[in-house]
Design an enzyme around this catalytic site. Structure first.
Site, short mmCIF file in Angstrom:
data_model
loop_
_atom_site.label_atom_id
_atom_site.label_comp_id
_atom_site.label_asym_id
_atom_site.label_seq_id
_atom_site.Cartn_x
_atom_site.Cartn_y
_atom_site.Cartn_z
N LYS A 1 0.55 4.91 -10.85
CA LYS A 1 -0.27 3.68 -10.77
C LYS A 1 -0.17 2.91 -12.08
O LYS A 1 -0.03 1.69 -12.09
CB LYS A 1 -1.73 4.01 -10.42
CG LYS A 1 -1.90 4.54 -9.00
CD LYS A 1 -1.50 3.50 -7.95
CE LYS A 1 -1.49 4.03 -6.55
NZ LYS A 1 -0.87 3.14 -5.56
N TYR B 1 0.50 11.28 -10.03
CA TYR B 1 -0.01 10.20 -9.16
C TYR B 1 -0.60 9.08 -10.01
O TYR B 1 -0.26 7.90 -9.84
CB TYR B 1 -1.07 10.75 -8.19
CG TYR B 1 -1.89 9.64 -7.59
CD1 TYR B 1 -1.35 8.80 -6.63
CD2 TYR B 1 -3.20 9.38 -8.03
CE1 TYR B 1 -2.08 7.74 -6.12
CE2 TYR B 1 -3.93 8.34 -7.53
CZ TYR B 1 -3.37 7.51 -6.57
OH TYR B 1 -4.09 6.46 -6.09
N ARG C 1 -14.33 21.15 -10.62
CA ARG C 1 -12.91 21.04 -10.24
C ARG C 1 -12.13 20.57 -11.47
O ARG C 1 -12.55 19.62 -12.13
CB ARG C 1 -12.79 20.04 -9.10
CG ARG C 1 -11.39 19.81 -8.60
CD ARG C 1 -11.39 18.97 -7.33
NE ARG C 1 -11.76 17.58 -7.56
CZ ARG C 1 -11.75 16.63 -6.63
NH1 ARG C 1 -11.40 16.93 -5.37
NH2 ARG C 1 -12.09 15.40 -6.91
N SER D 1 -5.61 1.71 -8.96
CA SER D 1 -6.70 2.66 -8.80
C SER D 1 -7.50 2.77 -10.09
O SER D 1 -6.95 2.64 -11.19
CB SER D 1 -6.08 4.01 -8.46
OG SER D 1 -7.00 5.03 -8.67
N PHE E 1 0.82 -1.21 0.00
CA PHE E 1 0.00 0.00 0.00
C PHE E 1 0.85 1.26 0.00
O PHE E 1 0.37 2.32 -0.36
CB PHE E 1 -0.87 0.06 1.27
CG PHE E 1 -1.89 -1.02 1.38
CD1 PHE E 1 -3.06 -0.97 0.63
CD2 PHE E 1 -1.70 -2.10 2.23
CE1 PHE E 1 -4.01 -1.97 0.73
CE2 PHE E 1 -2.65 -3.09 2.34
CZ PHE E 1 -3.80 -3.03 1.59
C1 WQD Z 1 -15.41 12.47 -5.61
C2 WQD Z 1 -16.45 13.39 -6.20
C3 WQD Z 1 -15.62 15.53 -6.91
C4 WQD Z 1 -14.59 17.05 -2.96
C5 WQD Z 1 -10.02 10.03 -5.99
C6 WQD Z 1 -8.59 9.95 -6.45
C7 WQD Z 1 -8.46 8.89 -7.49
C8 WQD Z 1 -8.98 7.55 -6.96
C9 WQD Z 1 -10.36 7.69 -6.48
C10 WQD Z 1 -7.21 6.51 -5.61
C11 WQD Z 1 -15.97 14.15 -7.44
C12 WQD Z 1 -16.61 15.68 -5.78
C13 WQD Z 1 -15.01 16.26 -4.00
C14 WQD Z 1 -15.36 18.19 -2.60
C15 WQD Z 1 -16.93 17.64 -4.35
N1 WQD Z 1 -8.32 7.05 -5.80
N2 WQD Z 1 -16.16 16.55 -4.68
N3 WQD Z 1 -16.50 18.44 -3.31
O1 WQD Z 1 -11.81 12.57 -7.63
O2 WQD Z 1 -13.14 10.44 -7.73
O3 WQD Z 1 -10.80 10.40 -7.08
O4 WQD Z 1 -10.43 8.76 -5.52
O5 WQD Z 1 -6.41 6.20 -6.36
O6 WQD Z 1 -7.17 8.80 -7.90
O7 WQD Z 1 -8.24 11.21 -6.94
O8 WQD Z 1 -12.50 11.36 -5.49
O9 WQD Z 1 -13.39 12.06 -3.32
O10 WQD Z 1 -11.90 13.65 -4.60
O11 WQD Z 1 -14.21 13.20 -5.43
O12 WQD Z 1 -17.96 17.92 -4.97
O13 WQD Z 1 -15.02 18.96 -1.70
O14 WQD Z 1 -16.78 14.40 -5.25
O15 WQD Z 1 -15.77 16.55 -7.84
O16 WQD Z 1 -17.04 14.24 -8.30
P1 WQD Z 1 -12.10 11.26 -7.06
P2 WQD Z 1 -12.95 12.59 -4.62
#
Ligand code: WQD
Length: 339
Positions: free
Chosen positions: A153, A149, A295, A124, A81
């Site tokens: 992966k 990042y 974002r 991921s 991990f």
């Molecule tokens: C989820 C959703 C945001 C924060 C991450 C990693 C990726 C993978 C999976 C590991 C999105 C929205 C978020 C906030 C929001 N993991 N959001 N307000 O982007 O799917 O990916 O996890 O490897 O590499 O980056 O996850 O939790 O950041 O976002 O609206 O304050 O929530 O836009 O749609 P994400 P997340």
């Protein structure tokens, strides 16, 4: 049986370690404590009644890695991990990510391939980018990564596949996690973000508890039923169980190919607004949020096809989204008491 767990005090590593210990497996936890707290060791012991071996080792240090394998000559598997995981930070400091995530992996692969010790690798869903078709299967083409990042992966997967080809006695499983959330039911271990959380669920729970004024919902005009992004949120306990099934499979003679890839998700997508509603239903708490600008770099929708892992490993997610969110909330309240 003795298993090496690198990043064993981190979010997912600690949950997997608990399940391993509960199954009577001996674990050796390795962590450099860069993004994990030593207290987690105590908490693992409190939950399981067993104190795992712990080594504070940085995997970038090749001689320390080699020494680990001399100290523990009877390792039968490794779950890796240990890695940095913040997308934004990786864009600002790419070399940190390449050195740590790739350097650490190469250093640990040397003894693993030499000794034929099988490996489970944390990959991921980020490797798929914005997939053209949903749900995402393991055959879905990978997209060029949008962050260092994500690239670590993709490269990590390639490095392991090449190592399997070159070493007939070395086997591996690559697990492509979708969005892990939630915490252990005891609320003794969970996700502990440093600074402002970048991920949705820790930001949401910190907002509800009053550490942050408002949750920004990033983007509300996407081409989805309610305009917000869709993800496949998986309870960390389900994800941890997928590692146990993977380990059983890896150590059995059932595995056909020397390097197998599995998606680990629930197979269900939820939008950001649906997740907020489910959180409110599960906890009775109100989430203060506002719709804001998208974002940069977000994919619109991603959720897994989990047919392969169900068929081959007999694993299926058991927890609902509400159960996962309730456990995240219990954990947030617990951290609040501690801090
Ligand atoms: C989820 C959703 C945001 C924060 C991450 C990693 C990726 C993978 C999976 C590991 C999105 C929205 C978020 C906030 C929001 N993991 N959001 N307000 O982007 O799917 O990916 O996890 O490897 O590499 O980056 O996850 O939790 O950041 O976002 O609206 O304050 O929530 O836009 O749609 P994400 P997340």
């Amino acid at each position: 049986m003795k298993i090496l767990v690198t990043g064993g005090l981190g979010y997912i590593g600690s949950h997997v370690s608990v399940l391993l210990l509960e199954k009577g497996v001996d674990v050796v936890l390795v962590d450099n404590l860069d993004n994990a707290r030593i207290e987690v060791l105590e908490q693992i012991e409190r939950i399981t009644g067993k104190r795992p071996s712990f080594e504070q080792v940085d995997l970038k240090d090749q001689s320390r890695v080699e020494a680990l394998f001399e100290t523990y000559p009877d390792l039968e598997g490794c779950i890796h991990f240990a890695a940095h995981k913040a997308v934004g930070e990786s864009i600002e400091q790419p070399l940190l990510y390449y050195e740590n995530n790739i350097g650490g992996l190469v250093n640990i692969l040397k003894p693993l391939t030499r000794q034929g010790i099988p490996l489970i690798f944390s990959s991921s869903c980020t490797v798929y980018g914005q997939a053209r078709e949903l749900p995402i299967t393991e055959e879905t083409p990978l997209q060029p990564s949008t962050s260092p990042y994500g690239f670590t992966k993709q490269m990590g997967e390639q490095i392991i596949q090449d190592s399997c080809k070159a070493n007939p006695n070395f086997k591996s499983i690559l697990l492509r996690y979708f969005n892990p959330i939630g915490a252990h039911p005891s609320a003794q271990i969970g996700e502990y973000p440093q600074g402002v959380p970048q991920n949705l669920v820790p930001f949401l729970t910190q907002t509800v508890i009053g550490k942050r004024p408002l949750l920004n919902v990033f983007g509300s005009n996407y081409d989805t039923p309610d305009g917000t992004c869709i993800r496949d949120y998986i309870h960390v306990m389900d994800l941890a169980q997928a590692h146990i099934e993977s380990l059983n499979y890896l150590l059995s003679s059932k595995q056909n190919s020397s390097c197998e890839i599995f998606n680990v998700g629930t197979g269900r997508g939820a939008s950001v607004l649906e997740l907020i509603q489910e959180f409110e239903r599960a906890t009775g708490e109100k989430v203060p949020y506002e719709l804001s600008a998208p974002r940069a770099g977000d994919t619109v929708a991603a959720f897994a096809d989990v047919t392969k892992i169900e068929k081959q490993l007999g694993w299926k997610a058991q927890f609902s989204l509400q159960e996962a969110l309730k456990s995240a909330w219990d954990w947030e309240q617990q951290i609040h008491v501690l801090s």
